[in-house]
Design an enzyme around this catalytic site. Structure first.
Site, short mmCIF file in Angstrom:
data_model
loop_
_atom_site.label_atom_id
_atom_site.label_comp_id
_atom_site.label_asym_id
_atom_site.label_seq_id
_atom_site.Cartn_x
_atom_site.Cartn_y
_atom_site.Cartn_z
N TRP A 48 -21.38 52.63 -2.29
CA TRP A 48 -20.05 52.20 -1.86
C TRP A 48 -20.06 50.76 -1.37
O TRP A 48 -19.17 50.33 -0.66
CB TRP A 48 -19.43 53.16 -0.86
CG TRP A 48 -20.18 53.40 0.41
CD1 TRP A 48 -20.59 52.46 1.31
CD2 TRP A 48 -20.57 54.66 0.94
NE1 TRP A 48 -21.22 53.06 2.37
CE2 TRP A 48 -21.22 54.41 2.17
CE3 TRP A 48 -20.43 55.99 0.50
CZ2 TRP A 48 -21.74 55.45 2.95
CZ3 TRP A 48 -20.94 56.99 1.30
CH2 TRP A 48 -21.58 56.71 2.49
FE1 SF4 Z 1 -25.07 50.85 -1.60
FE2 SF4 Z 1 -26.94 49.53 -0.25
FE3 SF4 Z 1 -24.81 50.50 1.05
FE4 SF4 Z 1 -26.69 52.15 0.10
S1 SF4 Z 1 -26.97 50.61 1.73
S2 SF4 Z 1 -24.46 52.42 -0.10
S3 SF4 Z 1 -27.30 51.14 -1.80
S4 SF4 Z 1 -24.80 48.87 -0.52
#
Ligand code: SF4
Ligand code: SF4
Length: 144
Positions: A48
């Site tokens: 997300w």
């Molecule tokens: Fe996406 Fe990174 Fe957030 Fe996990 S931490 S949801 S991989 S942007």
């Protein structure tokens, strides 16, 4: 666009038990390939785009293509954190770069009080939230 790991920059967090990006992802998407010592986003369509992994990576290996209301389509954004500020580098499709630096805190690192100094609610069955009723200036929270 979901986050993706640049394998040329990722060092696998130097073989710690759990990598920084694994630790911070709220969706449990980041994985480490132990043979290559490289991380990867295992379910890009479930990402997300919260930027947590992008901001925590110590080698700036995680990239993301920013939202169109944030940077022009096709541009990548890379943050570099320090103890009191964050520096965002935007790389545009034509290769040009712009950098923006913002303060991120008003208290020294490690000194923020999670409870804000309020008396906290420790009854898990209570209808009141964590710092209520004191944070509302009430003696008790009204319930139905
Ligand atoms: Fe996406 Fe990174 Fe957030 Fe996990 S931490 S949801 S991989 S942007
Ligand atoms: Fe690689 Fe960065 Fe993840 Fe560490 S936090 S494993 S360096 S992508």
């Amino acid at each position: 666009m979901p986050s993706f790991v640049n394998p040329e920059k990722c060092d696998g967090c130097k073989a710690l038990d759990k990598t920084a990006c694994q630790y911070v992802c709220p969706n449990d998407l980041m994985m480490l390939n132990p043979d290559l010592m490289k991380a990867y986003n295992r379910e890009p369509e479930m990402c997300w785009e919260c930027y947590n992994c992008v901001k925590i990576c110590p080698t700036q290996a995680v990239e993301i293509r920013g939202y169109a209301d944030f940077v022009p389509l096709g541009a990548t954004v890379t943050p570099l954190r320090s103890t009191d500020s964050i520096l965002w580098t935007v790389k545009f499709r034509n290769g040009s770069l712009k950098r923006f630096k913002f303060p991120i805190r008003t208290t020294p690192e490690g000194e923020a009080k999670p409870d804000g100094g309020f008396a906290v609610q420790d009854d898990i069955n209570s209808n009141a939230l964590y710092s209520e009723p004191e944070a509302l200036g009430l003696d008790e929270v009204a319930t139905l």
